[in-house]
Write a protein that holds these residues in place. Sequence first.
Motif, PDB file in Angstrom:
ATOM      1  N   GLY A 247      -0.929  -1.693   9.324  1.00  0.00           N
ATOM      2  CA  GLY A 247      -2.765  -3.020   9.179  1.00  0.00           C
ATOM      3  C   GLY A 247      -3.826  -2.019  10.066  1.00  0.00           C
ATOM      4  O   GLY A 247      -4.376  -2.840   9.362  1.00  0.00           O
ATOM      5  N   SER A 248      -3.803  -1.842  11.205  1.00  0.00           N
ATOM      6  CA  SER A 248      -4.617  -1.582  12.378  1.00  0.00           C
ATOM      7  C   SER A 248      -4.903  -0.243  11.842  1.00  0.00           C
ATOM      8  O   SER A 248      -5.297   0.711  10.718  1.00  0.00           O
TER       9      SER A 248
ATOM     10  N   MET B 168       4.076   0.487   7.919  1.00  0.00           N
ATOM     11  CA  MET B 168       3.760   0.613  10.087  1.00  0.00           C
ATOM     12  C   MET B 168       4.350  -1.113  10.689  1.00  0.00           C
ATOM     13  O   MET B 168       4.069  -2.400  10.260  1.00  0.00           O
ATOM     14  N   TYR B 169       6.097  -1.186  10.423  1.00  0.00           N
ATOM     15  CA  TYR B 169       5.794  -2.709  11.456  1.00  0.00           C
ATOM     16  C   TYR B 169       6.011  -2.521  12.781  1.00  0.00           C
ATOM     17  O   TYR B 169       7.203  -1.617  13.339  1.00  0.00           O
TER      18      TYR B 169
ATOM     19  N   GLN C 248       1.091  -1.085  -0.041  1.00  0.00           N
ATOM     20  CA  GLN C 248       0.146   0.418   0.142  1.00  0.00           C
ATOM     21  C   GLN C 248       0.672   1.455   0.161  1.00  0.00           C
ATOM     22  O   GLN C 248       0.347   2.223  -0.416  1.00  0.00           O
ATOM     23  N   SER C 249       2.239   1.557   0.581  1.00  0.00           N
ATOM     24  CA  SER C 249       2.799   2.036   1.135  1.00  0.00           C
ATOM     25  C   SER C 249       3.848   2.750  -0.458  1.00  0.00           C
ATOM     26  O   SER C 249       3.705   3.934  -0.867  1.00  0.00           O
TER      27      SER C 249
HETATM   28  C1  LIG Z   1       6.947  -7.318  10.232  1.00  0.00           C
HETATM   29  C2  LIG Z   1       5.437  -6.257  10.953  1.00  0.00           C
HETATM   30  C3  LIG Z   1       5.059  -6.156  11.244  1.00  0.00           C
HETATM   31  C4  LIG Z   1       3.587  -5.366  11.449  1.00  0.00           C
HETATM   32  N1  LIG Z   1       3.111  -4.342  12.410  1.00  0.00           N
HETATM   33  C5  LIG Z   1       2.312  -3.559  12.255  1.00  0.00           C
HETATM   34  C6  LIG Z   1       1.776  -3.193  13.791  1.00  0.00           C
HETATM   35  O1  LIG Z   1       2.525  -3.136  14.539  1.00  0.00           O
HETATM   36  N2  LIG Z   1       0.843  -2.092  13.520  1.00  0.00           N
HETATM   37  C7  LIG Z   1       0.045  -2.206  12.490  1.00  0.00           C
HETATM   38  O2  LIG Z   1      -1.610  -2.165  12.591  1.00  0.00           O
HETATM   39  N3  LIG Z   1       0.381  -3.378  11.452  1.00  0.00           N
HETATM   40  C8  LIG Z   1       1.471  -3.759  11.929  1.00  0.00           C
HETATM   41  N4  LIG Z   1       1.062  -4.830  10.096  1.00  0.00           N
HETATM   42  C9  LIG Z   1       0.764  -4.405   8.932  1.00  0.00           C
HETATM   43  C10 LIG Z   1       1.132  -3.477   8.290  1.00  0.00           C
HETATM   44  O3  LIG Z   1       1.657  -2.673   8.937  1.00  0.00           O
HETATM   45  C11 LIG Z   1       0.653  -3.292   6.705  1.00  0.00           C
HETATM   46  O4  LIG Z   1       0.676  -4.835   6.528  1.00  0.00           O
HETATM   47  C12 LIG Z   1       1.226  -2.227   5.735  1.00  0.00           C
HETATM   48  O5  LIG Z   1      -0.284  -2.648   4.316  1.00  0.00           O
HETATM   49  C13 LIG Z   1       2.335  -2.717   5.478  1.00  0.00           C
HETATM   50  O6  LIG Z   1       2.880  -1.466   4.087  1.00  0.00           O
HETATM   51  P1  LIG Z   1       3.204  -2.293   3.062  1.00  0.00           P
HETATM   52  O7  LIG Z   1       2.032  -2.348   2.260  1.00  0.00           O
HETATM   53  O8  LIG Z   1       3.760  -1.089   1.613  1.00  0.00           O
HETATM   54  O9  LIG Z   1       3.755  -3.219   2.648  1.00  0.00           O
HETATM   55  C14 LIG Z   1       2.883  -5.528  10.255  1.00  0.00           C
HETATM   56  C15 LIG Z   1       3.009  -6.089   9.345  1.00  0.00           C
HETATM   57  C16 LIG Z   1       4.273  -6.555   9.156  1.00  0.00           C
HETATM   58  C17 LIG Z   1       5.205  -7.320   8.069  1.00  0.00           C
END
Ligand SMILES: Cc1cc2nc3c(=O)[nH]c(=O)nc-3n(C[C@H](O)[C@H](O)[C@H](O)COP(=O)(O)O)c2cc1C
Length: 220
Positions: free
Chosen positions: A154-155, A103-104, A24-25
């Motif tokens: 994610g949340s 956000m990880y 998404q980012s």
């Molecule tokens: C290792 C990992 C840790 C994550 N930790 C969180 C978190 O702390 N809080 C949250 O809301 N989502 C968390 N997520 C979900 C990601 O923020 C979500 O999948 C987001 O879409 C990632 O960005 P991207 O789609 O650009 O990869 C996590 C995902 C991964 C893979």
Amino acid sequence: MTTLLHIDSSARAGRAGEHPHGSQSRRLTHAFVSRWLAARPGDEVVYRDLGAMPPRPVHHEWIPSAFTPEPQRTPDQRAALRESDAMVRELKAADVVVIGLPMYNYGMPAPLKAWVDAIVRIAMTFDYDPGRANPYVPLLADRPRRAVLLTARGSHGFDAGGAQAALNHADTLLRDVLGFVGITDVHTIAVEHTEEGGATLDASVSDALERIDALAGAWL
Ligand SMILES: Cc1cc2nc3c(=O)[nH]c(=O)nc-3n(C[C@H](O)[C@H](O)[C@H](O)COP(=O)(O)O)c2cc1C
């Protein structure tokens, strides 16, 4: 001519909306840069994909090298700083910095933190003057620079005032670090609910894309 520095840091390779497991980012940064180039095709975009090519984290040779004045560095010390030097050069040359920020675990991905540790450099992006009340001098305040943090979570509820705002150490930390080196005009646009999907995610994506369109339009 304006120079954009476009940074992605998701471990996911493709873009959401085009790839079944896309990021998404990456979708958001692509939207911002595409919107910009549609209006100003002659502007320069420098791209760094930290997710695909993570920088080496700070290591034992890096620290003394960074704190040795440039003319006194050994060839090995210069080599230890080469990647960091390149990232500092890119940041200094940029007028607009566009950062994709997943956000990880409530923070930023490790490759983006490695970038942060590489660009905060004594005598290059900040200086230390013990005679001042605040001894840290931001060196990138020399001319206007702007940044937009395009974040995916994610949340939900991580923006100021939200139920999980106190747990957000991602865009908040990045904003503080950019401010430390002198980039204080920093905006955040988030997509939330990425793990939930469905109509809730679709609404969040639409809202983020509208805000990106408006922000790019205002900066153009
Ligand atoms: C290792 C990992 C840790 C994550 N930790 C969180 C978190 O702390 N809080 C949250 O809301 N989502 C968390 N997520 C979900 C990601 O923020 C979500 O999948 C987001 O879409 C990632 O960005 P991207 O789609 O650009 O990869 C996590 C995902 C991964 C893979």
